[in-house]
Scaffold this active site. Structure first.
Site, PDB file in Angstrom:
ATOM      1  N   MET A  80       0.850  -1.195   0.000  1.00  0.00           N
ATOM      2  CA  MET A  80       0.000   0.000   0.000  1.00  0.00           C
ATOM      3  C   MET A  80       0.887   1.246   0.000  1.00  0.00           C
ATOM      4  O   MET A  80       0.444   2.329   0.386  1.00  0.00           O
ATOM      5  CB  MET A  80      -0.932  -0.009   1.210  1.00  0.00           C
ATOM      6  CG  MET A  80      -1.898  -1.192   1.169  1.00  0.00           C
ATOM      7  SD  MET A  80      -3.454  -0.881   2.013  1.00  0.00           S
ATOM      8  CE  MET A  80      -2.877  -0.576   3.652  1.00  0.00           C
ATOM      9  N   LEU A  85       6.737   3.026   1.417  1.00  0.00           N
ATOM     10  CA  LEU A  85       7.652   1.887   1.487  1.00  0.00           C
ATOM     11  C   LEU A  85       8.801   2.126   2.463  1.00  0.00           C
ATOM     12  O   LEU A  85       9.251   3.250   2.650  1.00  0.00           O
ATOM     13  CB  LEU A  85       8.212   1.615   0.084  1.00  0.00           C
ATOM     14  CG  LEU A  85       7.142   1.354  -0.991  1.00  0.00           C
ATOM     15  CD1 LEU A  85       7.803   1.136  -2.341  1.00  0.00           C
ATOM     16  CD2 LEU A  85       6.256   0.175  -0.629  1.00  0.00           C
ATOM     17  N   HIS A  86       9.244   1.038   3.062  1.00  0.00           N
ATOM     18  CA  HIS A  86      10.387   1.087   3.990  1.00  0.00           C
ATOM     19  C   HIS A  86      11.253  -0.140   3.719  1.00  0.00           C
ATOM     20  O   HIS A  86      10.939  -0.953   2.831  1.00  0.00           O
ATOM     21  CB  HIS A  86       9.883   1.139   5.434  1.00  0.00           C
ATOM     22  CG  HIS A  86       8.848   0.099   5.751  1.00  0.00           C
ATOM     23  ND1 HIS A  86       9.140  -1.247   5.822  1.00  0.00           N
ATOM     24  CD2 HIS A  86       7.514   0.199   5.967  1.00  0.00           C
ATOM     25  CE1 HIS A  86       8.045  -1.919   6.103  1.00  0.00           C
ATOM     26  NE2 HIS A  86       7.033  -1.068   6.180  1.00  0.00           N
ATOM     27  N   GLY A 107      11.492  -2.884   5.090  1.00  0.00           N
ATOM     28  CA  GLY A 107      10.772  -4.165   5.128  1.00  0.00           C
ATOM     29  C   GLY A 107      10.289  -4.533   3.726  1.00  0.00           C
ATOM     30  O   GLY A 107      10.524  -5.648   3.235  1.00  0.00           O
ATOM     31  N   HIS A 108       9.632  -3.568   3.059  1.00  0.00           N
ATOM     32  CA  HIS A 108       9.158  -3.830   1.684  1.00  0.00           C
ATOM     33  C   HIS A 108      10.340  -4.117   0.761  1.00  0.00           C
ATOM     34  O   HIS A 108      10.271  -4.992  -0.103  1.00  0.00           O
ATOM     35  CB  HIS A 108       8.420  -2.605   1.124  1.00  0.00           C
ATOM     36  CG  HIS A 108       7.171  -2.237   1.859  1.00  0.00           C
ATOM     37  ND1 HIS A 108       7.056  -1.082   2.596  1.00  0.00           N
ATOM     38  CD2 HIS A 108       5.978  -2.872   1.954  1.00  0.00           C
ATOM     39  CE1 HIS A 108       5.845  -1.011   3.115  1.00  0.00           C
ATOM     40  NE2 HIS A 108       5.167  -2.083   2.754  1.00  0.00           N
ATOM     41  N   ASP A 118       2.755  -8.833   9.424  1.00  0.00           N
ATOM     42  CA  ASP A 118       1.296  -8.982   9.421  1.00  0.00           C
ATOM     43  C   ASP A 118       0.992 -10.481   9.405  1.00  0.00           C
ATOM     44  O   ASP A 118       0.539 -11.032   8.392  1.00  0.00           O
ATOM     45  CB  ASP A 118       0.697  -8.270   8.205  1.00  0.00           C
ATOM     46  CG  ASP A 118       0.922  -6.778   8.296  1.00  0.00           C
ATOM     47  OD1 ASP A 118       0.484  -6.182   9.284  1.00  0.00           O
ATOM     48  OD2 ASP A 118       1.578  -6.220   7.398  1.00  0.00           O
ATOM     49  N   SER A 141       7.252  -0.390   9.827  1.00  0.00           N
ATOM     50  CA  SER A 141       5.856  -0.289   9.394  1.00  0.00           C
ATOM     51  C   SER A 141       5.642   1.095   8.796  1.00  0.00           C
ATOM     52  O   SER A 141       6.274   2.067   9.234  1.00  0.00           O
ATOM     53  CB  SER A 141       4.938  -0.458  10.616  1.00  0.00           C
ATOM     54  OG  SER A 141       3.661   0.054  10.333  1.00  0.00           O
ATOM     55  N   SER A 142       4.735   1.152   7.838  1.00  0.00           N
ATOM     56  CA  SER A 142       4.424   2.448   7.225  1.00  0.00           C
ATOM     57  C   SER A 142       3.836   3.404   8.255  1.00  0.00           C
ATOM     58  O   SER A 142       3.822   4.608   8.061  1.00  0.00           O
ATOM     59  CB  SER A 142       3.421   2.266   6.090  1.00  0.00           C
ATOM     60  OG  SER A 142       3.934   1.333   5.182  1.00  0.00           O
TER      61      SER A 142
HETATM   62  O1  PAF Z   1       0.062  -5.611   3.735  1.00  0.00           O
HETATM   63  C1  PAF Z   1      -0.380  -4.729   2.993  1.00  0.00           C
HETATM   64  O2  PAF Z   1       0.302  -3.758   2.676  1.00  0.00           O
HETATM   65  C2  PAF Z   1      -1.791  -4.842   2.441  1.00  0.00           C
HETATM   66  O3  PAF Z   1      -2.640  -5.419   3.367  1.00  0.00           O
HETATM   67  C3  PAF Z   1      -1.842  -5.598   1.093  1.00  0.00           C
HETATM   68  C4  PAF Z   1      -1.427  -7.041   1.254  1.00  0.00           C
HETATM   69  C5  PAF Z   1      -0.969  -4.910   0.076  1.00  0.00           C
HETATM   70  C6  PAF Z   1      -3.289  -5.587   0.569  1.00  0.00           C
HETATM   71  O4  PAF Z   1      -3.763  -4.297   0.385  1.00  0.00           O
END
Ligand code: PAF
Length: 283
Positions: free
Chosen positions: A30, A33-34, A36-37, A150, A185-186
């Site tokens: 979503m 970004l950090h 983690g992503h 998550d 986390s964002s």
């Molecule tokens: O983890 C997230 O960022 C969101 O829940 C996801 C998996 C992109 C779905 O919108």
């Protein structure tokens, strides 16, 4: 990196790759970004021929409209980060490209969608299920990457893949932490400097439980009390849950036996920011 704004355009790009059996890696996000992503993305780049990251703030997974409105959307910075990490395609759709008008279908995830995060955020996992199903259907990835942070969401995605018999390999990647131990986390950007530093105690509570178990402790209420004591050193903390559960169904553990894996899950509020974290306290 090419920015693709519609599912139609993405399909035109990906169809020939699918026909030539190229491995397609997918990192749904979503945005905001950090590291983690970026760790998910780097793994995806290593394991696939082409990697797509999506940035889509999915309205159906927010049960609080204010939270949706406040959700950070630093898209220019996200594009820079993705480019420097070596992402091939950014899929950046708008709501109308993902959802039809008045769309109502939903998938039931049973008890899993009602407990823990599901209880705190009613409807959240239905929204996650909807959007991830749609994104999977658009991208049709070989491999999809999600973060362990998550944790409950990863079980929802696992069930989605199993229920719809999707031919997608799910990869759950380790939590990346700030220097204080706080899980990336964002939402961390909403914490002030003091909150952000003291939130490292969430990690300390998890790590303390892991160590106690490794030294043979089996007293669940004592373990939980120790974790609560550490968490309560954070000023203005509101604890939503701290529990030890089994990692496949997230059911509360009644007795610690010798072998089964154990997960500790935590959700707290610091001021207006909600934080969740987890750790395998026995793998
Ligand atoms: O983890 C997230 O960022 C969101 O829940 C996801 C998996 C992109 C779905 O919108």
């Amino acid at each position: 990196m090419k920015v693709v704004k519609t599912s139609k355009e993405l399909d035109l790009i990906l169809s020939p790759l699918r026909s030539s059996a190229k491995k397609i890696g997918f990192v749904p996000t979503m945005g905001a970004l950090h590291e983690g992503h970026i760790s998910l993305l780097k793994k995806a780049i290593l394991e696939n021929d082409v990697v797509i990251c999506s940035v889509f703030v999915n309205p159906t997974q927010f049960n609080d409209p204010k939270d949706l409105e406040k959700y950070p959307r630093p898209i220019e910075k996200d594009i820079e980060l993705l480019e420097s990490a070596g992402c091939h395609y950014l899929f950046l759709p708008d709501v109308n490209d993902i959802y039809a008008d008045g769309e109502t279908w939903e998938h039931s995830f049973g008890k899993l969608e009602q407990i823990w995060e599901g209880a705190m955020r009613p409807g959240h996992f239905k929204g996650v299920g909807q959007v991830v199903y749609k994104l999977f259907n658009i991208v049709k990835p070989t491999n999809a990457y999600f973060g362990q942070k998550d944790f409950q969401q990863t079980l929802i995605i696992k069930k989605l893949i199993a229920d719809f018999k999707l031919a997608i390999n799910l990869h759950i990647c380790p939590i990346i932490r700030e220097e204080s131990g706080l899980a990336m986390s964002s939402r961390n950007g909403r914490l002030n400097a003091i909150e952000r530093q003291s939130a490292g105690n969430i990690y300390k509570a998890l790590e303390n439980t892991r160590l106690s178990i490794s030294k043979g402790s089996k007293d669940l209420s004592e373990l939980k009390n120790q974790a609560l004591t550490i968490l309560n050193t954070i000023s203005d903390i509101k604890i939503e849950y701290v529990d030890i559960v089994n990692p496949d169904k997230l059911e509360i553990i009644e007795n610690i036996d010798e072998n089964s894996p154990l997960l500790m899950i935590i959700a707290v509020r610091l001021g207006n920011t909600r934080l969740i974290d987890n750790m395998y306290i026995r793998a």
